[in-house]
Motif scaffolding. Structure first.
Motif, PDB file in Angstrom:
ATOM      1  N   ILE A  88       7.058   5.384  -5.047  1.00 41.01           N
ATOM      2  CA  ILE A  88       7.056   4.660  -3.771  1.00 41.01           C
ATOM      3  C   ILE A  88       5.654   4.089  -3.575  1.00 41.01           C
ATOM      4  CG2 ILE A  88       8.820   6.156  -2.741  1.00 41.01           C
ATOM      5  CD1 ILE A  88       6.597   7.343  -0.966  1.00 41.01           C
ATOM      6  N   ASN A  89       5.531   3.118  -2.685  1.00 43.65           N
ATOM      7  CA  ASN A  89       4.225   2.545  -2.376  1.00 43.65           C
ATOM      8  C   ASN A  89       3.665   3.208  -1.117  1.00 43.65           C
ATOM      9  OD1 ASN A  89       2.226   0.517  -1.168  1.00 43.65           O
ATOM     10  ND2 ASN A  89       2.620  -0.348  -3.195  1.00 43.65           N
ATOM     11  N   GLY A  90       2.414   3.615  -1.178  1.00 49.22           N
ATOM     12  CA  GLY A  90       1.810   4.338  -0.061  1.00 49.22           C
ATOM     13  C   GLY A  90       1.072   3.478   0.933  1.00 49.22           C
ATOM     14  N   ARG A  91       1.177   2.118   0.822  1.00 53.04           N
ATOM     15  CA  ARG A  91       0.374   1.248   1.681  1.00 53.04           C
ATOM     16  C   ARG A  91       1.132   0.109   2.344  1.00 53.04           C
ATOM     17  NH1 ARG A  91      -2.706  -2.056  -0.887  1.00 53.04           N
ATOM     18  NH2 ARG A  91      -4.353  -2.320   0.649  1.00 53.04           N
ATOM     19  N   LEU A  92       2.166  -0.422   1.698  1.00 51.77           N
ATOM     20  CA  LEU A  92       2.627  -1.779   2.001  1.00 51.77           C
ATOM     21  C   LEU A  92       3.977  -1.843   2.723  1.00 51.77           C
ATOM     22  CD1 LEU A  92       1.757  -3.390  -1.449  1.00 51.77           C
ATOM     23  CD2 LEU A  92       0.357  -3.403   0.624  1.00 51.77           C
ATOM     24  N   TYR A 145       1.637  -9.937  -5.061  1.00 52.07           N
ATOM     25  CA  TYR A 145       1.724  -9.398  -6.421  1.00 52.07           C
ATOM     26  C   TYR A 145       2.722 -10.243  -7.204  1.00 52.07           C
ATOM     27  CZ  TYR A 145      -0.860  -5.619  -4.249  1.00 52.07           C
ATOM     28  OH  TYR A 145      -1.817  -4.906  -3.574  1.00 52.07           O
ATOM     29  N   ALA A 146       3.196  -9.734  -8.324  1.00 55.26           N
ATOM     30  CA  ALA A 146       4.072 -10.538  -9.180  1.00 55.26           C
ATOM     31  C   ALA A 146       5.352 -10.960  -8.479  1.00 55.26           C
ATOM     32  CB  ALA A 146       4.400  -9.758 -10.459  1.00 55.26           C
ATOM     33  N   SER A 147       5.825 -10.162  -7.529  1.00 55.23           N
ATOM     34  CA  SER A 147       7.045 -10.497  -6.799  1.00 55.23           C
ATOM     35  C   SER A 147       6.859 -11.684  -5.861  1.00 55.23           C
ATOM     36  CB  SER A 147       7.518  -9.296  -5.985  1.00 55.23           C
ATOM     37  OG  SER A 147       6.595  -9.018  -4.931  1.00 55.23           O
ATOM     38  N   ARG A 148       5.590 -12.005  -5.523  1.00 55.38           N
ATOM     39  CA  ARG A 148       5.214 -13.072  -4.598  1.00 55.38           C
ATOM     40  C   ARG A 148       5.711 -12.822  -3.180  1.00 55.38           C
ATOM     41  NH1 ARG A 148       1.057 -14.441  -6.645  1.00 55.38           N
ATOM     42  NH2 ARG A 148       0.980 -16.323  -5.350  1.00 55.38           N
ATOM     43  N   ARG A 149       6.093 -11.602  -2.876  1.00 56.31           N
ATOM     44  CA  ARG A 149       6.451 -11.244  -1.508  1.00 56.31           C
ATOM     45  C   ARG A 149       5.178 -11.063  -0.687  1.00 56.31           C
ATOM     46  NH1 ARG A 149      11.637 -11.971   0.028  1.00 56.31           N
ATOM     47  NH2 ARG A 149      11.493 -10.234   1.498  1.00 56.31           N
ATOM     48  N   ARG A 150       5.257 -11.319   0.604  1.00 58.63           N
ATOM     49  CA  ARG A 150       4.110 -11.130   1.492  1.00 58.63           C
ATOM     50  C   ARG A 150       4.096  -9.672   1.932  1.00 58.63           C
ATOM     51  NH1 ARG A 150       4.034 -15.495   6.143  1.00 58.63           N
ATOM     52  NH2 ARG A 150       6.161 -14.698   6.474  1.00 58.63           N
ATOM     53  N   LEU A 151       3.258  -8.885   1.262  1.00 56.49           N
ATOM     54  CA  LEU A 151       3.176  -7.447   1.490  1.00 56.49           C
ATOM     55  C   LEU A 151       1.921  -7.131   2.294  1.00 56.49           C
ATOM     56  CD1 LEU A 151       4.250  -6.332  -2.089  1.00 56.49           C
ATOM     57  CD2 LEU A 151       5.678  -6.424  -0.034  1.00 56.49           C
ATOM     58  N   VAL A 152       2.073  -6.319   3.330  1.00 64.15           N
ATOM     59  CA  VAL A 152       1.003  -6.081   4.301  1.00 64.15           C
ATOM     60  C   VAL A 152       0.580  -4.617   4.272  1.00 64.15           C
ATOM     61  CG1 VAL A 152       0.386  -6.158   6.742  1.00 64.15           C
ATOM     62  CG2 VAL A 152       1.888  -7.925   5.777  1.00 64.15           C
ATOM     63  N   PRO A 153      -0.708  -4.326   4.050  1.00 66.81           N
ATOM     64  CA  PRO A 153      -1.176  -2.946   4.159  1.00 66.81           C
ATOM     65  C   PRO A 153      -1.067  -2.459   5.609  1.00 66.81           C
ATOM     66  CG  PRO A 153      -2.821  -4.345   3.097  1.00 66.81           C
ATOM     67  CD  PRO A 153      -1.788  -5.247   3.680  1.00 66.81           C
ATOM     68  N   TRP A 162       2.795   4.456  10.612  1.00 66.54           N
ATOM     69  CA  TRP A 162       2.931   4.421   9.164  1.00 66.54           C
ATOM     70  C   TRP A 162       3.088   5.836   8.603  1.00 66.54           C
ATOM     71  CZ3 TRP A 162       4.848   2.036   5.419  1.00 66.54           C
ATOM     72  CH2 TRP A 162       4.424   2.203   4.089  1.00 66.54           C
ATOM     73  N   GLY A 163       2.367   6.780   9.144  1.00 66.86           N
ATOM     74  CA  GLY A 163       2.498   8.157   8.688  1.00 66.86           C
ATOM     75  C   GLY A 163       3.902   8.695   8.862  1.00 66.86           C
ATOM     76  N   ARG A 164       4.515   8.375   9.985  1.00 71.09           N
ATOM     77  CA  ARG A 164       5.890   8.838  10.213  1.00 71.09           C
ATOM     78  C   ARG A 164       6.851   8.234   9.197  1.00 71.09           C
ATOM     79  NH1 ARG A 164       4.301   8.349  15.793  1.00 71.09           N
ATOM     80  NH2 ARG A 164       5.216   6.251  15.924  1.00 71.09           N
TER      81      ARG A 164
END
Length: 404
Positions: free
Chosen positions: A246-250, A278-286, A294-296
């Motif tokens: 899983i991704n821990g930021r986005l 990234y390679a997917s070109r999706r707009r991913l937001v930290p 986000w923690g929840r």
């Protein structure tokens, strides 16, 4: 034992605010080409081992901490059997940058707390330590280890003394990097199991166990691919460590759930969500880890993987690799720009996940290497190509405290 440099800033202006500090600024520590430098990170842009040893150095270096470009906060200048130790002894792991010019001037640059806010002077409080020593980079690492093993991220003690450290990870012999459906993953895992005949415990790092594409629609990982939980149970029964990605930021900006998440995303100076491509070109937001939202979400995902899917490992991508995303949202519970809230936020986020994982014997890992997360992260995936300039500085400092 050396010198401690600190900086204090007073601001009486109603117009200007402190944006960044640069201290201490040591000019021409060594003549270009005259000495060796143990630099933070490794070969550009990053390295697995913590530092690179550049002989007769003439080059500059800019590296950001904490993250894989700079997993620790020190450097060493070496010449004729002696050296100069240059380190930020920052127990808050504040985001900062190491700058070395081609003329061999060196400093730490640190974004101010409430950066650029009129009347504010949020200079960092940590000391920068400069001391001389006899020896090479190993002695510098020992100096840093004496400090680092007294910090929050090592407070649980070495692995051998910890009750929350998964023994299954210590015993693991190798990993398989697998992706896709349970049928594909089980095929390769079963073949490996047959070849080692149970003699060598191993784990599988399982990508794309979910219906969504990779780097797309995060963090909506459920539903899983059909049969995922059943495959996990069969693999675990053979003694295999099953660790999904899983991704821990986005958070994907272009999915419906981002509307509710948007107030808790990191923002730039103009109040816009920070976007990474990234390679997917999706707009991913930290996401801003200082905010509980986000923690929840991460806790919910990890709990479902443990309770519904029965995994015995979880890989939380990018936490160790990526530099903290500076945030300027004034509604968040942190100073604008700089400060120690990023690492503190991840400690708050990960602590309950780690407690649950420890109770169930579940391994938690992340990408690349960064020191301040090792109290809650059990291992770091060092996947980058090794170079002949790499030196095992991370291992010299943290041997016995984590797994790479």
């Amino acid at each position: 034992d050396g010198f401690e440099f600190r900086i204090q800033v007073a601001n009486r202006s109603k117009v200007y605010g402190l944006y960044e500090t640069c201290y201490p600024y040591l000019e021409r520590v060594s003549s270009a080409g005259a000495g060796d430098v143990a630099m933070p990170g490794g070969h550009w842009p990053t390295g697995n081992w913590g530092m690179a040893l550049i002989r007769k150095n003439r080059q500059g270096k800019f590296a950001s901490y904490p993250g894989s470009p700079m997993p620790m906060q020190f450097a060493a200048f070496l010449r004729e059997g002696a050296g100069l130790y240059f380190a930020a002894h920052d127990d808050g792991a504040t985001p900062k940058s190491f700058r070395l010019t081609s003329g061999q001037d060196v400093s730490f640059e640190t974004l101010a707390s409430d950066a650029g806010v009129p009347g504010k002077a949020g200079a960092p409080t940590f000391p920068v330590v400069v001391s001389t020593f006899k020896g090479d980079w190993w002695q510098a690492a020992a100096r840093y280890r004496a400090w680092a093993t007294q910090q929050a991220w090592t407070r649980k003690g070495p692995i051998a003394a910890r009750t929350d450290y998964p023994r299954r990870l210590v015993e693991n012999g190798f990993w398989l990097n697998l992706s896709g459906t349970p049928e594909v993953v089980e095929k390769w895992a079963n073949e490996a199991h047959a070849r080692v005949a149970g003699r060598v415990p191993f784990g599988i790092h399982w990508y794309c166990w979910h219906e969504i594409p990779f780097d797309h629609t995060y963090p909506e990982y459920f539903p899983t691919k059909k049969g995922f939980a059943e495959a996990v149970a069969r693999l675990k029964a053979k003694g295999i460590l099953v660790m999904p990605y899983i991704n821990g930021r986005l958070w994907d900006m272009d999915i419906p759930s981002f509307a509710a998440a948007r107030p808790f995303a990191t923002k730039d100076e103009n109040g816009k969500p920070r976007i990474e491509l990234y390679a997917s070109r999706r707009r991913l937001v930290p996401m801003c880890v200082a905010e509980p939202y986000w923690g929840r979400k991460v806790n919910e995902i990890c709990s479902r993987l443990m309770d519904e899917c029965g995994v015995n490992g979880i890989y939380l991508d990018q936490i160790g690799a990526a530099r903290p995303a500076t945030c300027y949202d004034a509604t968040h519970h942190h100073p604008l720009g700089g400060g120690r809230h990023w690492v503190d936020g991840y400690r708050t986020l990960l602590t309950p996940i780690k407690a649950k994982a420890a109770a169930q014997g579940v391994v938690l890992t992340t990408e690349n290497t960064a020191e301040p997360y090792m109290d809650n992260i059990d291992a770091y995936l060092t996947w980058l190509t090794d170079q002949d300039t790499d030196i095992p500085a991370l291992q010299a400092v943290y041997s016995g405290y984590t797994t790479w």
